[in-house]
Design a protein around this motif. Sequence first.
Motif, PDB file in Angstrom:
ATOM      1  N   TRP A   1      11.678 -24.783  12.218  1.00  0.00           N
ATOM      2  CA  TRP A   1      12.259 -24.289  13.470  1.00  0.00           C
ATOM      3  C   TRP A   1      13.748 -24.000  13.294  1.00  0.00           C
ATOM      4  N   ARG A   2      14.437 -24.908  12.630  1.00  0.00           N
ATOM      5  CA  ARG A   2      15.883 -24.727  12.426  1.00  0.00           C
ATOM      6  C   ARG A   2      16.181 -23.471  11.632  1.00  0.00           C
ATOM      7  N   LYS A   3      15.301 -23.144  10.693  1.00  0.00           N
ATOM      8  CA  LYS A   3      15.513 -21.965   9.854  1.00  0.00           C
ATOM      9  C   LYS A   3      15.077 -20.681  10.543  1.00  0.00           C
ATOM     10  N   ASN A   4      14.041 -20.754  11.392  1.00  0.00           N
ATOM     11  CA  ASN A   4      13.444 -19.533  11.917  1.00  0.00           C
ATOM     12  C   ASN A   4      12.810 -19.772  13.275  1.00  0.00           C
ATOM     13  N   HIS A   5      13.645 -19.893  14.318  1.00  0.00           N
ATOM     14  CA  HIS A   5      13.050 -20.008  15.643  1.00  0.00           C
ATOM     15  C   HIS A   5      12.937 -18.618  16.254  1.00  0.00           C
ATOM     16  N   PRO A   6      12.048 -18.482  17.227  1.00  0.00           N
ATOM     17  CA  PRO A   6      11.753 -17.135  17.733  1.00  0.00           C
ATOM     18  C   PRO A   6      12.915 -16.505  18.482  1.00  0.00           C
ATOM     19  N   PRO A   7      13.067 -15.186  18.318  1.00  0.00           N
ATOM     20  CA  PRO A   7      14.016 -14.475  19.156  1.00  0.00           C
ATOM     21  C   PRO A   7      13.374 -14.301  20.534  1.00  0.00           C
ATOM     22  N   PRO A   8      14.019 -13.993  21.579  1.00  0.00           N
ATOM     23  CA  PRO A   8      15.459 -13.877  21.681  1.00  0.00           C
ATOM     24  C   PRO A   8      16.104 -15.249  21.771  1.00  0.00           C
ATOM     25  N   CYS A   9      17.409 -15.246  21.945  1.00  0.00           N
ATOM     26  CA  CYS A   9      18.094 -16.517  22.168  1.00  0.00           C
ATOM     27  C   CYS A   9      17.510 -17.163  23.410  1.00  0.00           C
ATOM     28  N   GLY A  10      17.583 -18.455  23.454  1.00  0.00           N
ATOM     29  CA  GLY A  10      17.094 -19.150  24.633  1.00  0.00           C
ATOM     30  C   GLY A  10      15.971 -20.112  24.339  1.00  0.00           C
ATOM     31  N   PHE A  11      15.231 -19.881  23.260  1.00  0.00           N
ATOM     32  CA  PHE A  11      14.204 -20.842  22.861  1.00  0.00           C
ATOM     33  C   PHE A  11      14.881 -22.101  22.341  1.00  0.00           C
ATOM     34  N   VAL A  12      14.401 -23.247  22.764  1.00  0.00           N
ATOM     35  CA  VAL A  12      14.893 -24.530  22.288  1.00  0.00           C
ATOM     36  C   VAL A  12      13.683 -25.405  22.005  1.00  0.00           C
ATOM     37  N   ALA A  13      13.738 -26.153  20.917  1.00  0.00           N
ATOM     38  CA  ALA A  13      12.705 -27.152  20.614  1.00  0.00           C
ATOM     39  C   ALA A  13      13.377 -28.276  19.842  1.00  0.00           C
ATOM     40  N   LYS A  14      13.482 -29.440  20.489  1.00  0.00           N
ATOM     41  CA  LYS A  14      14.145 -30.589  19.868  1.00  0.00           C
ATOM     42  C   LYS A  14      13.321 -31.844  20.123  1.00  0.00           C
ATOM     43  N   PRO A  15      13.207 -32.677  19.106  1.00  0.00           N
ATOM     44  CA  PRO A  15      12.567 -33.959  19.372  1.00  0.00           C
ATOM     45  C   PRO A  15      13.422 -34.778  20.327  1.00  0.00           C
ATOM     46  N   GLU A  16      12.752 -35.590  21.103  1.00  0.00           N
ATOM     47  CA  GLU A  16      13.426 -36.442  22.076  1.00  0.00           C
ATOM     48  C   GLU A  16      14.359 -37.425  21.378  1.00  0.00           C
TER      49      GLU A  16
ATOM     50  N   PRO B   1      17.272 -43.794  23.755  1.00  0.00           N
ATOM     51  CA  PRO B   1      18.552 -44.410  24.155  1.00  0.00           C
ATOM     52  C   PRO B   1      19.345 -45.017  22.999  1.00  0.00           C
ATOM     53  N   ASP B   2      18.639 -45.484  21.960  1.00  0.00           N
ATOM     54  CA  ASP B   2      19.357 -46.074  20.817  1.00  0.00           C
ATOM     55  C   ASP B   2      19.860 -45.024  19.828  1.00  0.00           C
ATOM     56  N   GLY B   3      19.641 -43.728  20.154  1.00  0.00           N
ATOM     57  CA  GLY B   3      20.109 -42.654  19.291  1.00  0.00           C
ATOM     58  C   GLY B   3      19.094 -42.195  18.256  1.00  0.00           C
ATOM     59  N   SER B   4      17.976 -42.905  18.149  1.00  0.00           N
ATOM     60  CA  SER B   4      16.951 -42.494  17.192  1.00  0.00           C
ATOM     61  C   SER B   4      16.158 -41.307  17.751  1.00  0.00           C
ATOM     62  N   VAL B   5      15.436 -40.649  16.870  1.00  0.00           N
ATOM     63  CA  VAL B   5      14.678 -39.455  17.228  1.00  0.00           C
ATOM     64  C   VAL B   5      13.194 -39.801  17.311  1.00  0.00           C
ATOM     65  N   ASN B   6      12.549 -39.339  18.382  1.00  0.00           N
ATOM     66  CA  ASN B   6      11.114 -39.523  18.562  1.00  0.00           C
ATOM     67  C   ASN B   6      10.427 -38.195  18.270  1.00  0.00           C
ATOM     68  N   LEU B   7       9.866 -38.061  17.085  1.00  0.00           N
ATOM     69  CA  LEU B   7       9.209 -36.814  16.698  1.00  0.00           C
ATOM     70  C   LEU B   7       7.939 -36.541  17.499  1.00  0.00           C
ATOM     71  N   MET B   8       7.438 -37.519  18.240  1.00  0.00           N
ATOM     72  CA  MET B   8       6.172 -37.370  18.957  1.00  0.00           C
ATOM     73  C   MET B   8       6.342 -36.722  20.345  1.00  0.00           C
ATOM     74  N   VAL B   9       7.572 -36.565  20.800  1.00  0.00           N
ATOM     75  CA  VAL B   9       7.849 -35.908  22.086  1.00  0.00           C
ATOM     76  C   VAL B   9       8.979 -34.897  21.854  1.00  0.00           C
ATOM     77  N   TRP B  10       8.720 -33.651  22.207  1.00  0.00           N
ATOM     78  CA  TRP B  10       9.702 -32.591  22.026  1.00  0.00           C
ATOM     79  C   TRP B  10      10.089 -31.998  23.374  1.00  0.00           C
ATOM     80  N   LYS B  11      11.384 -31.832  23.579  1.00  0.00           N
ATOM     81  CA  LYS B  11      11.920 -31.182  24.767  1.00  0.00           C
ATOM     82  C   LYS B  11      12.208 -29.731  24.380  1.00  0.00           C
ATOM     83  N   CYS B  12      11.571 -28.825  25.090  1.00  0.00           N
ATOM     84  CA  CYS B  12      11.666 -27.407  24.738  1.00  0.00           C
ATOM     85  C   CYS B  12      12.103 -26.587  25.943  1.00  0.00           C
TER      86      CYS B  12
END
Length: 161
Positions: A18-33, A36-47
Amino acid sequence: MASGGPARGRLAEERKAWRKNHPPPCGFVAKPETLPDGSVNLMVWKCVIPGKEGTDWEGGYFPVTLHFTEDYPSNLPICRFPTGFFHVNVYDCGEVCLSILGDAWKPSITMRQILIGIQDLLDNPNPASPAQDLSYELFAKNMTEYKKRVRQQAKRYPSLV
């Protein structure tokens, strides 16, 4: 973030892709949650899915949450808009009704393909598989009011940038 498991490995790879090739146009977002402790939860993505230019959805940036299980990619993710999202193929709880997120699911389908599929579904609903009574009724019987409500909804989800 717990390590290991095929689901987490696949999601880590999808994050890199995703970081290398996310879809155009601008505005698409996809990030793992981020927890609170700053760690990343790969099982839930906020898009975020932008409405396509030239459609009644244009100008809207629609939040979608993807929930993955440890059985991913064998089992499909659950994709949800906010509760009450107005669309023929979105249940009142926000869950998206889309063929690639159901009977047509294949483990080879990527997060990128899911988000593009949902973006396409916004302006091309499938009235043969309605998930919501009000939006279906308006789509089928009062297109002017349906389009008005879509434009109102797009205004409720402006860009955060």
